[in-house]
Motif scaffolding. Structure first.
Motif, PDB file in Angstrom:
ATOM      1  N   HIS A  30       0.908  -1.291   0.028  1.00 18.17           N
ATOM      2  CA  HIS A  30       0.145   0.023  -0.021  1.00 18.17           C
ATOM      3  C   HIS A  30       0.876   1.155   0.061  1.00 18.17           C
ATOM      4  N   THR A  31       0.199   2.405   0.068  1.00 19.28           N
ATOM      5  CA  THR A  31       0.973   3.864   0.009  1.00 19.28           C
ATOM      6  C   THR A  31       1.432   3.869   1.400  1.00 19.28           C
ATOM      7  N   VAL A  55       9.582  -4.603  -0.545  1.00 22.30           N
ATOM      8  CA  VAL A  55       9.056  -3.479   0.240  1.00 22.30           C
ATOM      9  C   VAL A  55       7.543  -3.497   0.642  1.00 22.30           C
ATOM     10  N   ALA A  56       7.265  -3.072   1.708  1.00 19.87           N
ATOM     11  CA  ALA A  56       5.894  -3.122   2.135  1.00 19.87           C
ATOM     12  C   ALA A  56       5.290  -2.063   1.683  1.00 19.87           C
ATOM     13  N   ALA A  57       5.334  -1.512   0.523  1.00 20.35           N
ATOM     14  CA  ALA A  57       4.628  -0.225   0.350  1.00 20.35           C
ATOM     15  C   ALA A  57       4.816  -0.425  -1.421  1.00 20.35           C
ATOM     16  N   TYR A 127      13.670   4.533  -7.477  1.00 19.06           N
ATOM     17  CA  TYR A 127      14.925   3.895  -6.691  1.00 19.06           C
ATOM     18  C   TYR A 127      14.670   2.494  -6.802  1.00 19.06           C
ATOM     19  N   GLY A 128      15.920   1.878  -6.282  1.00 16.21           N
ATOM     20  CA  GLY A 128      15.968   0.401  -6.042  1.00 16.21           C
ATOM     21  C   GLY A 128      16.344   0.102  -4.680  1.00 16.21           C
ATOM     22  N   PRO A 138      10.469   0.015  -6.717  1.00 17.69           N
ATOM     23  CA  PRO A 138       9.383   1.029  -6.662  1.00 17.69           C
ATOM     24  C   PRO A 138       9.705   2.376  -6.819  1.00 17.69           C
ATOM     25  N   GLU A 139       8.750   3.561  -6.428  1.00 15.87           N
ATOM     26  CA  GLU A 139       9.043   4.888  -6.421  1.00 15.87           C
ATOM     27  C   GLU A 139       8.703   5.457  -5.152  1.00 15.87           C
TER      28      GLU A 139
END
Length: 145
Positions: A30-31, A55-57, A127-128, A138-139
């Motif tokens: 999620h965001t 990543v938890a996002a 980014y990584g 993600p970004e």
């Protein structure tokens, strides 16, 4: 002290995301916004059973002057793509399992970002997260609240 910060960050991620969100399945992501009452967005990084980081996002949204705290494995790197970074550092290696990215208060006024902000009303940073040579990307989105 670093261990304590990492522990607090991971607890915050678990509280905010719920234990079920710590999964490599995108549907659970999620965001992430700064935690209530703070200027810090806390992002948990895990490694799935195949050694691939997650990543938890699905995205991270912060404002100028805020920061992002990545917490996860003891060794990982947050690396920015296209030579475009909010903190002007491309590679950000962890220290004790934590990476802190500060978003400058004047980020929208920085010469390289003025036009993008004028056109889009926000900035996006790709980014990584690299763990054990494997990467996820993600970004980060920076906008006024």
């Amino acid at each position: 002290m670093k261990f304590f910060i990492k522990l607090i960050a991971l607890c915050g991620v678990l509280i905010v995301t719920g234990c079920s969100a710590i999964s490599s399945e995108v549907k659970n992501h999620h965001t992430i916004y700064p935690m209530a009452g703070t200027n810090t967005a806390v992002v948990g990084i895990g490694i799935d059973k195949n050694g691939v980081p997650f990543v938890a996002a699905k995205e991270i949204i912060v404002a100028p002057g805020q920061k992002i705290l990545f917490a996860g494995p003891d060794e990982f790197t947050v690396t920015f793509k296209n030579k475009k970074s909010p903190n002007r550092k491309i590679d950000n290696p962890s220290r004790g399992g934590v990476v802190k990215i500060d978003v400058p208060s004047e980020v929208f006024e920085q010469r390289e970002f003025v036009e993008e902000y004028r056109k889009n009303g926000q900035l996006k940073f790709n980014y990584g997260v690299i763990v054990n040579g494997k990467e996820l990307d993600p970004e980060i989105i920076v906008r006024r609240h």
